[in-house]
Design a protein around this motif. Structure first.
Motif, mmCIF file in Angstrom:
data_model
loop_
_atom_site.group_PDB
_atom_site.id
_atom_site.type_symbol
_atom_site.label_atom_id
_atom_site.label_comp_id
_atom_site.label_asym_id
_atom_site.label_seq_id
_atom_site.Cartn_x
_atom_site.Cartn_y
_atom_site.Cartn_z
ATOM 1 N N ALA A 15 0.763 -1.262 0.182
ATOM 2 C CA ALA A 15 -0.085 -0.016 0.080
ATOM 3 C C ALA A 15 0.918 1.187 -0.019
ATOM 4 O O ALA A 15 1.839 1.390 0.885
ATOM 5 N N ILE A 16 0.608 2.091 -0.924
ATOM 6 C CA ILE A 16 1.403 3.269 -0.978
ATOM 7 C C ILE A 16 0.537 4.629 -0.940
ATOM 8 O O ILE A 16 -0.649 4.573 -1.082
ATOM 9 N N SER A 17 1.239 5.352 0.049
ATOM 10 C CA SER A 17 0.486 6.803 0.310
ATOM 11 C C SER A 17 1.505 8.029 0.080
ATOM 12 O O SER A 17 2.649 7.852 0.322
ATOM 13 N N ALA A 18 0.742 8.984 -0.657
ATOM 14 C CA ALA A 18 1.518 10.149 -0.642
ATOM 15 C C ALA A 18 0.542 11.366 -0.396
ATOM 16 O O ALA A 18 -0.359 12.055 -1.008
ATOM 17 N N VAL A 23 -3.067 10.834 -2.063
ATOM 18 C CA VAL A 23 -3.105 9.393 -2.145
ATOM 19 C C VAL A 23 -2.815 8.846 -0.754
ATOM 20 O O VAL A 23 -1.877 8.982 -0.238
ATOM 21 N N THR A 24 -3.884 8.156 -0.599
ATOM 22 C CA THR A 24 -4.023 7.220 0.756
ATOM 23 C C THR A 24 -3.900 5.746 0.823
ATOM 24 O O THR A 24 -5.136 5.406 0.276
ATOM 25 N N VAL A 79 6.580 9.763 0.933
ATOM 26 C CA VAL A 79 5.759 8.646 0.621
ATOM 27 C C VAL A 79 6.040 7.490 1.563
ATOM 28 O O VAL A 79 7.093 7.276 2.085
ATOM 29 N N GLU A 80 4.958 6.732 1.830
ATOM 30 C CA GLU A 80 4.900 5.737 2.715
ATOM 31 C C GLU A 80 4.501 4.458 1.927
ATOM 32 O O GLU A 80 3.637 4.359 1.461
ATOM 33 N N LEU A 81 5.197 3.419 2.403
ATOM 34 C CA LEU A 81 4.922 2.358 1.680
ATOM 35 C C LEU A 81 4.611 1.371 3.147
ATOM 36 O O LEU A 81 5.250 1.145 4.065
ATOM 37 N N SER A 95 11.577 10.125 1.720
ATOM 38 C CA SER A 95 11.215 11.504 1.634
ATOM 39 C C SER A 95 11.279 11.793 -0.031
ATOM 40 O O SER A 95 10.996 13.169 -0.257
ATOM 41 N N GLY A 96 11.105 10.951 -0.663
ATOM 42 C CA GLY A 96 10.879 11.238 -2.117
ATOM 43 C C GLY A 96 10.776 9.670 -3.004
ATOM 44 O O GLY A 96 11.151 8.754 -2.389
#
Length: 146
Positions: A15-18, A23-24, A79-81, A95-96
């Protein structure tokens, strides 16, 4: 965390969030690529989760892969994975994040084919946090003890 092997491609869903881009927690299939030093999302996957790639800044250098040269862009925000497994959830914050984009100055048919064939990849910047086990039909990512 476990995934599948299709053909010769080990893949895991992450699951990717930005959040700054709205984007959640959108699930994306990433190829586990121990030969890549960095992780990247494909332009096609970025569009699927609601990112307008034309608004992202370009990286200075081209990227090269088996498909040829690409024009990367950057999600220059956090960005969070999120990885999910039997032991719960594990998050990696960057951080990118690189977005791999086929060149825009090629014919539309070739560009579309490149978009279809270019996977999102987890590279060693993220995979180094895991022990990786690839089996005939599945892949396992086990969080390394720190």
């Amino acid at each position: 965390m476990s995934g599948i092997v299709t053909g010769i491609r080990p893949r895991v869903q992450v699951a990717i969030s930005a959040k700054t881009l709205g984007v959640t927690s959108k699930p994306i299939w990433f190829v586990v690529d121990t030969g890549s030093s960095f992780s990247a999302i494909s332009e096609a996957d970025a569009v699927l989760i609601g990112i307008d790639c034309s608004l992202l800044p370009r990286k200075k250098d081209d990227a090269i892969g088996f498909g040829g040269f690409f024009k990367p862009r950057m999600i220059d925000k956090e960005v969070e994975l999120a990885f999910f497994g039997d032991d719960g959830e594990y998050k990696v914050t960057r951080s990118g994040f690189v977005v791999i984009c086929p060149p825009e100055n090629i014919d539309a048919k070739t560009r579309q084919k490149m978009l279809e064939l270019t996977p999102s990849v987890l590279g060693m910047d993220v995979l180094s946090k895991f022990d990786i086990h690839v089996y005939k039909k599945r892949v396992e990512l086990d969080l390394r003890e720190t």
